[in-house]
Design a protein around this motif. Structure first.
Motif, short mmCIF file in Angstrom:
data_model
loop_
_atom_site.label_atom_id
_atom_site.label_comp_id
_atom_site.label_asym_id
_atom_site.label_seq_id
_atom_site.Cartn_x
_atom_site.Cartn_y
_atom_site.Cartn_z
N THR A 22 0.82 -1.21 0.00
CA THR A 22 0.00 0.00 0.00
C THR A 22 0.86 1.27 0.00
OG1 THR A 22 -0.14 -0.16 2.39
CG2 THR A 22 -1.97 -1.07 1.14
N ASN A 23 2.05 1.18 -0.56
CA ASN A 23 2.84 2.42 -0.60
C ASN A 23 2.33 3.34 -1.72
OD1 ASN A 23 4.23 1.87 -3.09
ND2 ASN A 23 5.40 0.34 -1.97
N GLU A 24 2.82 4.57 -1.70
CA GLU A 24 2.26 5.58 -2.61
C GLU A 24 2.43 5.23 -4.09
OE1 GLU A 24 3.22 9.76 -2.00
OE2 GLU A 24 2.91 9.36 0.14
N ALA A 25 3.58 4.63 -4.42
CA ALA A 25 3.82 4.30 -5.83
C ALA A 25 2.78 3.30 -6.32
CB ALA A 25 5.23 3.74 -6.00
N VAL A 26 2.48 2.31 -5.49
CA VAL A 26 1.49 1.30 -5.89
C VAL A 26 0.11 1.95 -6.02
CG1 VAL A 26 0.33 -0.84 -5.21
CG2 VAL A 26 2.78 -0.60 -4.85
N THR A 27 -0.22 2.79 -5.06
CA THR A 27 -1.52 3.47 -5.11
C THR A 27 -1.61 4.34 -6.37
OG1 THR A 27 -1.59 3.49 -2.72
CG2 THR A 27 -3.09 4.99 -3.84
N ASP A 28 -0.54 5.08 -6.66
CA ASP A 28 -0.55 5.92 -7.88
C ASP A 28 -0.72 5.06 -9.12
OD1 ASP A 28 -0.21 8.10 -6.35
OD2 ASP A 28 1.92 8.39 -6.80
N TYR A 29 0.00 3.94 -9.13
CA TYR A 29 -0.09 3.03 -10.27
C TYR A 29 -1.54 2.56 -10.46
CZ TYR A 29 0.36 -1.29 -12.93
OH TYR A 29 0.20 -2.28 -13.86
N LEU A 30 -2.16 2.14 -9.35
CA LEU A 30 -3.52 1.61 -9.45
C LEU A 30 -4.53 2.69 -9.81
CD1 LEU A 30 -3.56 -0.87 -6.41
CD2 LEU A 30 -3.42 -1.42 -8.84
N THR A 31 -4.34 3.88 -9.27
CA THR A 31 -5.34 4.92 -9.57
C THR A 31 -5.26 5.39 -11.03
OG1 THR A 31 -3.90 6.54 -8.52
CG2 THR A 31 -5.76 5.77 -7.22
N ASN A 32 -4.16 5.06 -11.71
CA ASN A 32 -4.09 5.36 -13.14
C ASN A 32 -5.19 4.65 -13.92
OD1 ASN A 32 -1.98 7.11 -13.33
ND2 ASN A 32 -0.44 5.48 -13.38
N PHE A 33 -5.68 3.54 -13.37
CA PHE A 33 -6.72 2.77 -14.06
C PHE A 33 -8.11 3.35 -13.82
CE2 PHE A 33 -3.46 -0.62 -13.30
CZ PHE A 33 -3.13 -0.82 -14.64
N TYR A 34 -8.19 4.29 -12.90
CA TYR A 34 -9.50 4.82 -12.51
C TYR A 34 -10.20 5.54 -13.66
CZ TYR A 34 -12.96 7.96 -10.59
OH TYR A 34 -14.12 8.64 -10.37
N LYS A 35 -11.49 5.25 -13.79
CA LYS A 35 -12.32 5.94 -14.79
C LYS A 35 -13.64 6.31 -14.13
CE LYS A 35 -11.94 4.68 -19.63
NZ LYS A 35 -12.12 3.48 -20.38
N PRO A 36 -14.07 7.57 -14.21
CA PRO A 36 -15.37 7.90 -13.61
C PRO A 36 -16.51 7.24 -14.38
CG PRO A 36 -14.48 9.79 -14.79
CD PRO A 36 -13.42 8.72 -14.84
N LEU A 37 -17.64 7.03 -13.69
CA LEU A 37 -18.79 6.40 -14.36
C LEU A 37 -19.34 7.29 -15.46
CD1 LEU A 37 -21.12 4.72 -11.68
CD2 LEU A 37 -19.58 3.64 -13.32
N THR A 38 -19.33 8.60 -15.22
CA THR A 38 -19.78 9.56 -16.24
C THR A 38 -18.84 10.77 -16.20
OG1 THR A 38 -21.16 10.87 -14.76
CG2 THR A 38 -22.23 8.96 -15.77
N ILE A 56 -14.45 12.86 -0.14
CA ILE A 56 -15.30 11.87 -0.82
C ILE A 56 -14.52 10.56 -0.92
CG2 ILE A 56 -16.54 13.63 -2.12
CD1 ILE A 56 -14.85 12.76 -4.59
N ILE A 57 -15.21 9.49 -1.30
CA ILE A 57 -14.52 8.20 -1.45
C ILE A 57 -13.31 8.35 -2.38
CG2 ILE A 57 -16.34 6.53 -0.92
CD1 ILE A 57 -17.00 6.46 -3.95
N LEU A 58 -12.23 7.66 -2.04
CA LEU A 58 -11.02 7.74 -2.86
C LEU A 58 -11.24 7.03 -4.20
CD1 LEU A 58 -8.42 7.08 -0.03
CD2 LEU A 58 -8.85 9.25 -1.21
N ARG A 59 -10.39 7.37 -5.17
CA ARG A 59 -10.53 6.78 -6.51
C ARG A 59 -10.45 5.25 -6.46
NH1 ARG A 59 -8.38 10.81 -10.95
NH2 ARG A 59 -9.06 12.70 -9.93
N GLU A 60 -9.49 4.74 -5.68
CA GLU A 60 -9.34 3.28 -5.65
C GLU A 60 -10.51 2.62 -4.91
OE1 GLU A 60 -7.32 5.64 -4.45
OE2 GLU A 60 -6.12 4.96 -2.77
#
Ligand code: SAM
Length: 237
Positions: free
Chosen positions: A15-31, A48-52
């Motif tokens: 759960t370090n920052e680099a891993v979190t940053d890597y994972l949040t790159n995949f984030y896409k909003p619903l609209t 608000i709820i975090l991206r991940e």
């Protein structure tokens, strides 16, 4: 170092920052509109709820397919609109099937505005007041009311009573999700005394997590996603 030690070493801190940053790159909003609201909330900032966390909830809802959601802790209504949008995309239901409760009057007013402004007032019913009190009042006023998913994301020191009262309105196959249950990782720092401003929440959440894990009524799991998520499923007797 033996192979098993190497494995432990490389897999321990996921759960370090680099891993979190890597994972949040995949984030896409619903609209796109929800994406814009997220960006505005993050800049303000509104918690608000975090991206991940959203990313996880998106797939979790796809798997569990809840037709109704109850949320404790609305803030400006971001997650309530996410739930409403997700249910609409999956099941085409938009009939006051998301209930959300907010204690702070100013936040509540703002959430009502944001929800109406984006056309989600067909799906979402907003309540002003304390989570537990509003649920008890809901039961008094509406009788039988049940939700397939309950999302607890409000005062951290009240999670236990929010959970107990949520059980009264959870549908038979329903699931409860609590956000922030690792509280910035502070809970894991067992030996350390938390700074004064975080002490009450840290200690309350430690007690809450222990309670959830040891109470025989529940099957539960703590996930190191976002700020920590706890998934709770009452065991059928
Ligand atoms: N779920 C929201 C989202 O992701 O868009 C964020 C909720 S924010 C982390 C927590 C909110 O819970 C705050 O707006 C706070 O005023 C509200 N709150 C605090 N104590 C509460 C209580 N006892 N009952 C209901 N809401 C409460």
């Amino acid at each position: 170092m033996s192979d098993i030690n190497v494995m432990r070493h490389v897999t321990k801190d996921i759960t370090n920052e680099a891993v979190t940053d890597y994972l949040t790159n995949f984030y896409k909003p619903l609209t796109p509109e929800l994406g814009e609201l997220r960006t505005a909330c993050e800049a303000e900032p509104v918690p608000i709820i975090l991206r991940e966390t959203e990313d996880f909830l998106n797939t979790f809802m796809e798997v569990t397919r809840p037709g109704s959601v109850l949320e404790i802790g609305t803030a400006v209504g971001y997650s309530a609109m996410f739930f409403a949008e997700k249910i609409y995309q999956m099941l085409e239901i938009a009939d006051k099937n998301v209930f959300t409760i907010e204690k702070d009057e100013e936040m509540y007013e703002r959430a009502c505005f944001e929800i109406k402004n984006r056309g989600y007032d067909q799906s979402i019913r907003s309540f002003l007041g304390d989570g537990e009190e509003c649920i008890d009042k809901m039961i008094d006023d509406m009788g039988e009311v049940r939700f397939d998913m309950i999302f607890i994301d409000a005062a951290k020191s009240h999670y236990k009573r929010f959970l107990e009262t949520s059980l009264k309105v959870l549908s038979e196959d329903g699931v409860i999700i609590c956000d922030d249950t690792l509280f910035q990782g502070r809970l894991a720092l067992e030996g350390e005394i938390p700074p004064r401003k975080h002490r009450t929440n840290t200690l309350a959440l430690r007690e809450f997590n222990e309670f959830v894990k040891t109470d025989p009524r529940f099957s539960s799991t703590h996930l190191a996603v976002g700020n920590g998520l706890t998934i709770i499923k009452p065991i059928k007797g």
